[in-house]
Design a protein around this motif. Structure first.
Motif, PDB file in Angstrom:
ATOM      1  N   GLN A 166       4.584  -0.430   2.341  1.00 29.76           N
ATOM      2  CA  GLN A 166       4.929  -1.290   3.479  1.00 29.76           C
ATOM      3  C   GLN A 166       4.958  -0.527   4.787  1.00 29.76           C
ATOM      4  O   GLN A 166       4.736  -1.105   5.854  1.00 29.76           O
ATOM      5  N   SER A 167       5.199   0.787   4.739  1.00 25.00           N
ATOM      6  CA  SER A 167       5.247   1.592   5.963  1.00 25.00           C
ATOM      7  C   SER A 167       3.879   1.665   6.652  1.00 25.00           C
ATOM      8  O   SER A 167       3.791   2.027   7.829  1.00 25.00           O
ATOM      9  N   PRO A 202       1.231  -5.757   3.334  1.00 28.24           N
ATOM     10  CA  PRO A 202       2.202  -6.660   2.707  1.00 28.24           C
ATOM     11  C   PRO A 202       2.482  -6.273   1.255  1.00 28.24           C
ATOM     12  O   PRO A 202       1.564  -5.933   0.510  1.00 28.24           O
ATOM     13  N   VAL A 203       3.761  -6.318   0.878  1.00 26.11           N
ATOM     14  CA  VAL A 203       4.167  -5.964  -0.479  1.00 26.11           C
ATOM     15  C   VAL A 203       5.158  -7.008  -0.991  1.00 26.11           C
ATOM     16  O   VAL A 203       6.020  -7.473  -0.241  1.00 26.11           O
ATOM     17  N   GLY A 242      -2.600  -7.661   0.476  1.00 29.18           N
ATOM     18  CA  GLY A 242      -1.319  -7.102   0.066  1.00 29.18           C
ATOM     19  C   GLY A 242      -1.321  -6.583  -1.360  1.00 29.18           C
ATOM     20  O   GLY A 242      -2.300  -6.680  -2.089  1.00 29.18           O
ATOM     21  N   ALA A 262       7.024   0.560  -3.060  1.00 21.91           N
ATOM     22  CA  ALA A 262       6.795  -0.571  -2.162  1.00 21.91           C
ATOM     23  C   ALA A 262       7.145  -0.218  -0.725  1.00 21.91           C
ATOM     24  O   ALA A 262       6.452  -0.604   0.221  1.00 21.91           O
ATOM     25  N   GLN A 263       8.243   0.518  -0.547  1.00 22.63           N
ATOM     26  CA  GLN A 263       8.639   0.929   0.801  1.00 22.63           C
ATOM     27  C   GLN A 263       7.571   1.822   1.432  1.00 22.63           C
ATOM     28  O   GLN A 263       7.247   1.684   2.627  1.00 22.63           O
ATOM     29  N   ILE A 270      12.460  -4.964   1.145  1.00 21.24           N
ATOM     30  CA  ILE A 270      11.186  -5.362   0.536  1.00 21.24           C
ATOM     31  C   ILE A 270      11.266  -6.835   0.145  1.00 21.24           C
ATOM     32  O   ILE A 270      12.292  -7.307  -0.353  1.00 21.24           O
ATOM     33  N   LYS A 271      10.189  -7.568   0.334  1.00 26.50           N
ATOM     34  CA  LYS A 271      10.139  -8.970  -0.075  1.00 26.50           C
ATOM     35  C   LYS A 271      10.163  -9.049  -1.596  1.00 26.50           C
ATOM     36  O   LYS A 271       9.410  -8.345  -2.275  1.00 26.50           O
ATOM     37  N   ASN A 280       2.108  -1.051   7.078  1.00 25.23           N
ATOM     38  CA  ASN A 280       1.906  -2.460   7.461  1.00 25.23           C
ATOM     39  C   ASN A 280       1.034  -3.221   6.461  1.00 25.23           C
ATOM     40  O   ASN A 280       0.266  -4.111   6.838  1.00 25.23           O
TER      41      ASN A 280
END
Length: 612
Positions: A419-420, A424-425, A401, A415-416, A443-444, A422
């Motif tokens: 993350q698209s 981890p962010v 990640g 981040a988006q 987003i985490k 797959n």
């Protein structure tokens, strides 16, 4: 030249480091590669024989190396790390070790065919795993926090106790055979307490001296290193093998004093430890003989190894963890992973000689027995830990990640985009409010200071192998990068470009690799996002190359990163575009005018088709 001691020392060190590099490059278990390399240059090709070349200093050198390795490992045993799962660690280290001792002794006697006296002694030694084999496996497997911490703590804590347990059993065996008096047992316990006390006292005193500035910065690491060697030597002189207990106690005390300079000491010791582990494994395996290796093929020894791996180890873990909150998956993994390493090899030689001189039958088989267990567990556990952890769902993550520090609008958009794919962010910031954009995009996030010890012990950063420092403070970004370079490597550390208006410039040697291009600092990127700039993805083909992609972008486009056909992410840094190939997806931050032009072009094409 090959017989030169100097040459053999150089070859041993170089071969150890080369083995580590090969293991890293091809994702192989390092201990397996080192063992094979030692066997090739030693008994197979007879190029070097360190034990013969080094003579009387061979075993003392190995012992000192083991002491440093064990101290370095114990420096990481901060009790805050196991908050919430102390119970399984304590039970495995005490109850599990006792069960493994008794069951292992029975396996040595009934499966390997050694006398009960000899089995009682060597069974105590076989409970050890140790940092020399566990730590390289944990780096390779990337386990989740709890099973990784349990295996690490067990390996380091049980290591000295295994040697002491074997020494205690040896004293008991001699006493029951009227070879010594009961006073020797009292001396043994007294020496063990003395060793633990000496290590703890020196560790506390040294920590106080360092913390209060009585040791200059450039002498801190050398002072600690020399102290470790002296403590080990003094304890070992009082009673053999108690030195391991002393240096472990010393490391644990210093680890829990929370010294401000402890991290620097750990990094220094880690560098030395890697070098020593590599060299010692090469030295031990290269010093073996073909005759000793052939003894391993004895069917009774092989039966013993299978019993230790598939019965004794799982039994000790499953029984000792009854009533704990460990899951069956965690108990299965921990019950399988127990490679033996340097401590087992070195200490077994001492007991083989001592038991043989005392006239115990079968003691001459101890070396072959230990080698069989070491090689079998190193190979089996080295190749299986990653696969088993993945099957049991105990790997931190299958896809490495990205951790972004700084909750700005641009960070959320970046981040988006990551993350698209797959990947981890995690976005971390010291302010809850700064993370609002990321939360809205799903987003985490984590609130906290990435540089604080609180974050280190309460946020699991294991899944993230790449860090991007993207706060609005350039100096803070540089500190973040410098903090994580020793753990992740400079190739995995990035920061946004230095703000143009900042009066202080930073050297290229400070901080991480500069992202994108120098004019796109975080303030500029945030302004672009506020203007409506958006993420755009472009897939390259053999026909549509990267050069054509650049020509087609009339309006301002900021190239952020690319993702190749294997879903590996590559960030653009200072115009570096060597990794672009057909099949890659280019992710860029594009002006809204680009979208308007596309819409106009599409509308024009539609209108033309209608007229036709």
């Amino acid at each position: 030249m090959l017989e030169s001691t100097l040459f053999q020392i150089a070859v041993t060190i170089a071969l150890g480091v080369l083995s580590q590099w090969i293991a890293w490059r091809y994702r192989l278990p390092a201990i397996v590669v080192m063992s094979i390399a030692g066997l090739i240059v030693g008994p197979f090709l007879s190029l070097i024989n360190p034990e013969q070349s080094f003579g009387e200093v061979f075993h003392p050198l190995i012992s000192l190396a083991v002491a440093i390795i064990l101290f370095e490992g114990s420096l990481s045993l901060d009790f805050r790390e196991i908050k919430g799962f102390q119970r399984p660690i304590i039970r495995i280290a005490i109850i599990g070790a006792f069960i493994a001792w008794i069951a292992g002794s029975l396996a040595v006697h009934y499966l390997a065919g050694l006398s009960l006296d000899v089995a009682f002694v060597i069974g105590g030694l076989f409970i050890v795993t140790g940092p020399t084999v566990i730590l390289p496996l944990l780096r390779q497997a990337k386990l989740k926090e709890r099973p990784a911490a349990i295996l690490k703590w067990e390996g380091i804590v049980v290591d000295p106790f295994g040697a002491l347990l074997a020494l205690f059993a040896f004293q008991v065996v001699l006493w029951t055979n009227d070879s010594i008096t009961g006073m020797s047992l009292v001396l043994f316990f007294g020496s063990s307490v003395l060793a633990a006390g000496l290590g703890s006292l020196v560790g506390w005193g040294l920590g106080r001296l360092i913390e209060h500035g009585y040791v200059p910065e450039y002498l801190k690491s050398p002072t600690v290193l020399s102290s470790v060697l002296v403590v080990f030597a003094v304890s070992d002189a009082v009673m053999h093998e108690t030195g391991l207990l002393a240096v472990t106690a010393m490391g644990i005390v210093m680890a829990n004093m929370h010294l401000t300079s402890l991290r620097d000491l750990i990094h220094f010791k880690e560098n030395i430890s890697v070098l020593l582990i590599s060299s010692v494994f090469i030295m031990l395996t290269a010093s073996l003989t073909v005759t000793t290796l052939l003894e391993i093929l004895n069917w009774r020894l092989l039966l013993f190894v299978l019993g230790m791996m598939f019965i004794v180890r799982p039994l000790s873990i499953w029984i000792s963890t009854i009533g704990t909150d460990l899951t069956k998956e965690e108990r299965t993994l921990i019950g399988w992973i127990a490679p033996r390493g340097i401590v087992a090899l070195t200490v077994s030689g001492f007991f083989a000689n001592a038991l043989t001189k005392a006239g115990f039958e079968g003691a001459e088989k101890i070396t072959a027995l230990t080698l069989a267990l070491v090689f079998a567990t190193v190979l089996a556990h080295g190749f299986s830990i990653g696969w088993l952890a993945k099957k049991l769902g105990l790997q931190a993550t299958e896809q490495p990640g990205v951790l972004i520090v700084g909750g700005t609008p641009f960070s959320a958009l970046l981040a988006q985009a990551i993350q698209s794919f797959n990947i981890p962010v995690l976005i971390m910031d010291r302010s809850w409010g700064m993370l609002s954009n990321a939360r809205q995009l799903g987003i985490k996030t984590e609130v906290g200071d990435i540089l604080s010890e609180h974050t280190e012990y309460h946020v699991d950063l294991t899944p993230y192998e790449t860090i991007i420092a993207a706060t609005e403070e350039d100096a803070y970004n540089a500190l973040i990068c410098q903090r994580f370079v020793p753990e992740l490597g400079r190739e995995s550390i990035y920061q946004t470009p230095i703000h143009i208006g900042d009066p202080d410039d930073y050297s290229k040697s400070i901080g991480g690799k500069r992202l994108f291009q120098s004019e796109y600092d975080i303030h500029t990127l945030n302004r672009y996002v506020e203007k409506g700039y958006m993420i755009r993805k472009t897939v390259l083909t053999e026909q549509y190359t990267f050069e054509q992609f650049e020509e087609d972008n009339i309006h301002e486009t900021i190239q952020l990163f690319s993702v190749d056909t294997e879903n590996n992410i590559h960030f653009f840094t200072n115009g570096n575009k060597n990794f672009i190939e057909a099949g890659s997806t280019i992710v860029s931050l594009t002006s809204p005018a680009q979208k308007i032009d596309k819409a106009i072009e599409k509308a024009s094409n539609t209108k033309s088709q209608t007229k036709d």
